[in-house]
Design a protein around this motif. Structure first.
Motif, PDB file in Angstrom:
ATOM      1  N   TYR A 228       1.109  -0.993   0.393  1.00 41.91           N
ATOM      2  CA  TYR A 228       0.191   0.066  -0.196  1.00 41.91           C
ATOM      3  C   TYR A 228       0.554   1.324  -0.002  1.00 41.91           C
ATOM      4  O   TYR A 228       0.742   2.377  -0.411  1.00 41.91           O
ATOM      5  CB  TYR A 228      -0.813   0.236   1.342  1.00 41.91           C
ATOM      6  CG  TYR A 228      -1.961   0.985   1.381  1.00 41.91           C
ATOM      7  CD1 TYR A 228      -2.973   1.466   0.718  1.00 41.91           C
ATOM      8  CD2 TYR A 228      -1.727   2.389   1.792  1.00 41.91           C
ATOM      9  CE1 TYR A 228      -3.436   2.267   0.530  1.00 41.91           C
ATOM     10  CE2 TYR A 228      -2.455   4.071   1.766  1.00 41.91           C
ATOM     11  CZ  TYR A 228      -3.551   3.614   1.354  1.00 41.91           C
ATOM     12  OH  TYR A 228      -4.684   4.176   1.016  1.00 41.91           O
ATOM     13  N   ALA A 229       2.087   1.792   0.846  1.00 42.18           N
ATOM     14  CA  ALA A 229       2.772   2.194   0.776  1.00 42.18           C
ATOM     15  C   ALA A 229       3.847   2.961  -0.448  1.00 42.18           C
ATOM     16  O   ALA A 229       3.859   3.876  -1.534  1.00 42.18           O
ATOM     17  CB  ALA A 229       3.861   2.255   2.132  1.00 42.18           C
ATOM     18  N   LEU A 230       3.872   1.813  -0.828  1.00 42.85           N
ATOM     19  CA  LEU A 230       4.271   2.071  -2.564  1.00 42.85           C
ATOM     20  C   LEU A 230       3.801   2.091  -3.413  1.00 42.85           C
ATOM     21  O   LEU A 230       3.842   3.133  -4.600  1.00 42.85           O
ATOM     22  CB  LEU A 230       5.673   0.698  -2.631  1.00 42.85           C
ATOM     23  CG  LEU A 230       6.412   0.139  -2.517  1.00 42.85           C
ATOM     24  CD1 LEU A 230       6.682  -1.209  -2.100  1.00 42.85           C
ATOM     25  CD2 LEU A 230       7.146   1.171  -2.082  1.00 42.85           C
ATOM     26  N   VAL A 245       1.819   4.826   7.429  1.00 40.94           N
ATOM     27  CA  VAL A 245       1.325   4.240   8.614  1.00 40.94           C
ATOM     28  C   VAL A 245       1.028   2.775   8.010  1.00 40.94           C
ATOM     29  O   VAL A 245       1.665   2.443   8.751  1.00 40.94           O
ATOM     30  CB  VAL A 245       0.001   5.160   8.556  1.00 40.94           C
ATOM     31  CG1 VAL A 245      -0.886   4.098   9.858  1.00 40.94           C
ATOM     32  CG2 VAL A 245      -0.327   6.253   9.854  1.00 40.94           C
ATOM     33  N   ALA A 246       0.997   3.152   6.585  1.00 34.80           N
ATOM     34  CA  ALA A 246       1.093   1.531   5.959  1.00 34.80           C
ATOM     35  C   ALA A 246       2.214   1.132   6.366  1.00 34.80           C
ATOM     36  O   ALA A 246       2.736  -0.207   6.409  1.00 34.80           O
ATOM     37  CB  ALA A 246       0.600   2.105   4.387  1.00 34.80           C
ATOM     38  N   ALA A 247       3.397   1.970   5.779  1.00 32.73           N
ATOM     39  CA  ALA A 247       4.721   1.616   5.772  1.00 32.73           C
ATOM     40  C   ALA A 247       5.007   0.784   7.125  1.00 32.73           C
ATOM     41  O   ALA A 247       6.151   0.134   7.623  1.00 32.73           O
ATOM     42  CB  ALA A 247       5.954   2.534   5.134  1.00 32.73           C
ATOM     43  N   ALA A 248       4.600   1.891   8.351  1.00 31.86           N
ATOM     44  CA  ALA A 248       4.636   1.417   9.808  1.00 31.86           C
ATOM     45  C   ALA A 248       4.481  -0.539  10.093  1.00 31.86           C
ATOM     46  O   ALA A 248       4.685  -1.084  10.805  1.00 31.86           O
ATOM     47  CB  ALA A 248       4.732   2.561  10.384  1.00 31.86           C
ATOM     48  N   VAL A 251       6.753  -3.309   7.839  1.00 34.64           N
ATOM     49  CA  VAL A 251       7.465  -3.063   9.054  1.00 34.64           C
ATOM     50  C   VAL A 251       7.033  -3.856  10.042  1.00 34.64           C
ATOM     51  O   VAL A 251       7.969  -4.479  10.482  1.00 34.64           O
ATOM     52  CB  VAL A 251       8.601  -2.150   8.419  1.00 34.64           C
ATOM     53  CG1 VAL A 251       9.463  -2.204  10.254  1.00 34.64           C
ATOM     54  CG2 VAL A 251       8.690  -1.326   7.711  1.00 34.64           C
ATOM     55  N   LEU A 252       6.470  -3.076  11.060  1.00 34.08           N
ATOM     56  CA  LEU A 252       5.959  -4.267  12.347  1.00 34.08           C
ATOM     57  C   LEU A 252       5.262  -5.555  12.177  1.00 34.08           C
ATOM     58  O   LEU A 252       6.024  -7.134  12.920  1.00 34.08           O
ATOM     59  CB  LEU A 252       5.039  -3.069  13.378  1.00 34.08           C
ATOM     60  CG  LEU A 252       6.080  -1.397  13.596  1.00 34.08           C
ATOM     61  CD1 LEU A 252       4.361  -1.556  14.092  1.00 34.08           C
ATOM     62  CD2 LEU A 252       6.772  -2.119  14.506  1.00 34.08           C
ATOM     63  N   GLY A 253       4.527  -5.709  11.529  1.00 34.04           N
ATOM     64  CA  GLY A 253       4.434  -7.239  10.904  1.00 34.04           C
ATOM     65  C   GLY A 253       5.561  -8.153  10.890  1.00 34.04           C
ATOM     66  O   GLY A 253       4.948  -9.272  11.118  1.00 34.04           O
ATOM     67  N   ALA A 254       6.291  -7.697   9.610  1.00 37.19           N
ATOM     68  CA  ALA A 254       7.573  -8.122   9.463  1.00 37.19           C
ATOM     69  C   ALA A 254       7.807  -8.209  10.562  1.00 37.19           C
ATOM     70  O   ALA A 254       8.647 -10.003  11.053  1.00 37.19           O
ATOM     71  CB  ALA A 254       8.125  -7.680   8.289  1.00 37.19           C
ATOM     72  N   VAL A 255       8.687  -7.653  11.762  1.00 40.36           N
ATOM     73  CA  VAL A 255       9.116  -7.775  13.130  1.00 40.36           C
ATOM     74  C   VAL A 255       8.515  -9.015  13.659  1.00 40.36           C
ATOM     75  O   VAL A 255       8.496  -9.975  13.582  1.00 40.36           O
ATOM     76  CB  VAL A 255       9.400  -6.932  13.552  1.00 40.36           C
ATOM     77  CG1 VAL A 255      10.229  -6.737  14.637  1.00 40.36           C
ATOM     78  CG2 VAL A 255      10.117  -5.700  12.967  1.00 40.36           C
TER      79      VAL A 255
END
Length: 494
Positions: A228-230, A245-248, A251-255
């Motif tokens: 979504y961010a891209l 927010v989408a990028a965060a 990243v948090l979902g991946a971590v």
């Protein structure tokens, strides 16, 4: 679960093979032919570039995130039951795609279609694995693979004709009669099976293996947030709140996904112990890079040939046929070559050859000749991929223990889809294509040529990665059928 007893040449064997082949054919078709339809549906629905991106990525996102979970559901609750649920789900979503009146409706339906495909894709092969007698299992899977490859090769060809003769909507409506045949064949001939394996725990008797639903959801969240961010950044700006927010979230979902999988160990959807194999890790990074080039190439070429070169949807679908034929004919030979000399050379030379094809295609312009300008580049690109697909699959399976073969091939399938998904999300941003720029010949031409350079760079990066990090696996897996979402490729083995 009774012992598998279906035999090739019997009515039940042929019916089961028919159901599996037609079902997987629907998923493969809608993974490829929608690229050919993008200019027509974009004009009909007044779509922006981001709308076209989500039309491709909504489907790919759900397949990448949930295909492993779909296989596990079949193992637990019955392979035929989940297979039929996937067929019904996929068909209803296909109808919604064909009936969509705006981009939002189409994208939502594509998300649903991808979720149905995630239930259907592993089931189409697992029912063969579980149902056929061991003496005939290899023949059945080989026949399924060949038939699926033929259907995939014909998909853009038939889809292009439907788009020109009727409407882009018919590439989705076509799934309805195909699904009816699948349901009839499955109800009549496919036996039910499930995995009755359980694991012992001290003092607790026997228990079923745990589903990793949270892991699947976190993986989907990570991919969706980054995607979504891209996609949204060109319209809103990199510093806008929704993009940040989408990028965060991504990243948090991946971590969170990595931490969860590490904590759950062997009960996880993706046991992180697999990545202690340096070869397995390198091969999956290689997969993301090379399939990103493939995803970006197919997205841009289909739109460019129609909106700049002036070809019909039928001719555009036909243009990609040589690549699929090369994969069908050449993949077994490439697998055999890799078994003799090791995977490093094919996985190094293949992407470099593909890069040469991309650079040739970069010169295609208005009024281009198919035979002189398009065919050489497509053929060279297809030849490069042919050197990659089967050696990559066999090496991935050989890099892990046999008990992890299913999850390894499934993860590699997800990695290939994620590579294509991220490329379709990021490339328009990188080459400056947004809004309705895909309808403007000058703007699209510049973006297409830049995109081909990016895709060529990705394949060269893959070649360098293979040359440095890929070596002969500690044990040799047979040159199995590809587990990626390529034309003429097959889904993961379970």
């Amino acid at each position: 679960m009774t012992a598998p007893a279906l035999r090739m040449g019997t009515a039940s064997g042929r019916g089961t093979l028919l159901a599996a082949f037609l079902a997987s054919g629907m998923v493969f078709l809608d993974s490829t032919v929608v690229n050919v339809a993008l200019p027509r549906l974009g004009a009909d629905l007044d779509a922006t570039v981001s709308g076209l991106q989500w039309t491709i990525n909504g489907y790919a996102l759900m397949l990448a995130a949930f295909v492993l979970l779909g296989g596990a559901l079949g193992d637990r609750f019955g392979r035929r039951r989940i297979f039929l649920l996937g067929v019904a789900w996929f068909t209803v979503a296909s109808l919604l795609c064909g009936l969509a009146q705006d981009t939002g409706q189409l994208v939502a339906a594509r998300f649903l279609q991808g979720a149905g495909g995630a239930l259907l894709t592993p089931g189409s092969l697992s029912v063969l694995q579980a149902s056929f007698h061991p003496d005939d299992r290899g023949k059945a899977i080989g026949a399924w693979s060949g038939l699926s490859g033929v259907s995939t090769a014909l998909g853009p060809f038939v889809g292009g004709w439907l788009i020109d003769a009727l409407s882009w909507r018919w590439i989705f409506f076509l799934n309805v009669p195909l699904a009816a045949l699948v349901v009839l064949a499955a109800m009549r001939w496919v036996p039910e099976s499930r995995d009755e394996d359980t694991s012992r725990t001290a003092g607790a008797g026997r228990r079923r293996r745990r589903f990793d639903v949270l892991g699947a959801l976190l993986g989907a969240t990570a991919l969706a947030g980054v995607t979504y961010a891209l996609i949204d950044a060109p319209a809103r700006g990199f510093d806008s709140a929704p993009v940040l927010v989408a990028a965060a979230v991504g990243v948090l979902g991946a971590v969170a996904f990595v931490l969860l999988e590490r904590r759950r160990g062997d009960t996880a959807m993706l046991p992180t112990g697999l990545f202690t194999s340096r070869l397995f890790s390198a091969l999956n990074v290689f997969t993301v890079v090379v399939y990103a080039a493939l995803g970006g190439f197919t997205f841009f070429l289909a739109v460019y040939l129609q909106n700049v070169v002036g070809w019909s949807a039928f001719l555009t679908g036909l243009a990609l046929l040589p690549m699929t034929v090369l994969l069908l004919v050449g993949s077994p030979r490439a697998g055999a070559l890799s078994a003799r000399i090791g995977p490093r050379l094919p996985l190094t030379v293949g992407p470099a050859v593909a890069a040469a094809g991309l650079l040739l295609l970069r010169g295609v312009g208005p009024g281009a000749s198919y035979w002189r300008d398009v065919l050489p580049g497509v053929a060279i690109f297809g030849l490069g991929l042919t050197l990659v697909v089967a050696p990559l699959t066999a090496s991935v399976l050989a890099a892990v223990e046999d008990r992890f073969a299913g999850v390894a091939s499934g993860f590699n399938n997800a990695a290939s889809r994620a590579g294509g998904l991220l490329a379709v999300a990021a490339l328009p941003l990188l080459v400056g294509l947004s809004g309705t720029g895909y309808e403007q010949s000058a703007e699209l031409s510049g973006a297409y040529r830049a995109a081909m350079l990016w895709c060529a760079g990705l394949t060269i990066a893959g070649a360098a990665l293979a040359a440095l990090l890929v070596h002969r696996p500690p044990r040799e897996a047979p040159p199995s059928q590809p587990c990626h979402s390529l034309p003429a490729a097959t889904p993961p083995k379970r």
